[in-house]
Design a protein around this motif. Structure first.
Motif, mmCIF file in Angstrom:
data_model
loop_
_atom_site.group_PDB
_atom_site.id
_atom_site.type_symbol
_atom_site.label_atom_id
_atom_site.label_comp_id
_atom_site.label_asym_id
_atom_site.label_seq_id
_atom_site.Cartn_x
_atom_site.Cartn_y
_atom_site.Cartn_z
ATOM 1 N N GLY A 83 2.724 4.727 -1.218
ATOM 2 C CA GLY A 83 2.285 5.915 -1.936
ATOM 3 C C GLY A 83 3.339 6.516 -2.834
ATOM 4 O O GLY A 83 3.057 7.429 -3.591
ATOM 5 N N CYS A 141 -1.626 0.914 -4.652
ATOM 6 C CA CYS A 141 -2.391 2.154 -4.513
ATOM 7 C C CYS A 141 -2.459 2.936 -5.818
ATOM 8 O O CYS A 141 -1.554 2.861 -6.639
ATOM 9 N N THR A 175 -7.285 3.410 -2.913
ATOM 10 C CA THR A 175 -6.877 4.766 -2.570
ATOM 11 C C THR A 175 -5.800 4.711 -1.488
ATOM 12 O O THR A 175 -5.926 3.956 -0.519
ATOM 13 N N TYR A 176 -4.757 5.496 -1.668
ATOM 14 C CA TYR A 176 -3.653 5.548 -0.707
ATOM 15 C C TYR A 176 -4.172 5.960 0.669
ATOM 16 O O TYR A 176 -4.945 6.893 0.786
ATOM 17 N N LEU A 236 -8.601 -0.906 1.441
ATOM 18 C CA LEU A 236 -7.555 -1.923 1.392
ATOM 19 C C LEU A 236 -8.077 -3.246 1.942
ATOM 20 O O LEU A 236 -7.871 -4.301 1.343
ATOM 21 N N PRO A 271 0.808 -1.229 0.000
ATOM 22 C CA PRO A 271 0.000 0.000 0.000
ATOM 23 C C PRO A 271 0.838 1.274 0.000
ATOM 24 O O PRO A 271 0.491 2.270 0.626
#
Length: 183
Positions: free
Chosen positions: A84, A105, A124-125, A131, A82
């Motif tokens: 970014g 992400c 989405t981050y 998640l 996950p």
């Protein structure tokens, strides 16, 4: 998860997402493999809030040998990163080489690496709920996991072998040399 324990990697979000996953799939386990950093102390403090049963569901493999990576990827059903901020995301390619679906992400270069719903899922981050939903989607659908893992492996063989990487590098180098007129 395989990677260095840095703030931008989203490990804290993954920990919180797993708590949501465990509500529906208490048998799910998390493998955390990667080098510890100064940020690891923050992650340790997060885990102090987890119950002993939750902490038992996490296998930590800090500072593992590079030769162990194939076994780590083979041991997982789903690879989750996950992060970014990745310039490419080599761990996605490594997971696909092992035939595993991935979750990344929608940020940075990752959406250009993962073909959503083909070889992985995008979230989405810093959204633990999204998640967790993506993790549950893959953990509860063996056919989807197998199909995405197979597509990822096909992508690696078609686009990401060392021979192909060397050829791309050589072509880029030759184009640069021709442009500046050296040689």
């Amino acid at each position: 998860f395989v990677g260095q324990q840095s703030a931008h990697k989203g490990i804290d979000v993954l920990y919180h997402a797993m708590r949501l996953v465990w509500r529906q799939l208490p048998e799910a386990r998390l493998i955390m493999a990667g080098g510890r950093t100064a940020y690891s102390q923050h992650l340790d403090r997060i885990l102090e809030e987890f119950s002993p049963q939750e902490r038992e569901r996490i296998q930590h493999m800090p500072n593992f040998a590079e030769e162990e990576k194939p076994q780590i990827f083979a041991a997982c059903d789903v690879f989750v990163s996950p992060s970014g901020h990745e310039s490419f995301g080599i761990t996605f390619v490594e997971a696909w080489a092992a035939g595993k679906p991935v979750i990344g992400c929608r940020r940075g270069a990752i959406p250009s690496v993962i073909d959503e719903w083909q070889d992985g899922l995008l979230v989405t981050y810093r959204d633990a709920s999204q998640l967790a939903s993506a993790i549950l989607e893959l953990l509860t659908d063996a056919g989807l996991r197998e199909r995405m893992g197979r597509h990822g492996k096909e992508k690696v063989l078609a686009q990401h072998t060392w021979d192909m990487a060397v050829k791309r590098f050589r072509n880029t180098y030759q184009e640069a040399v021709e442009k500046i007129g050296v040689l």
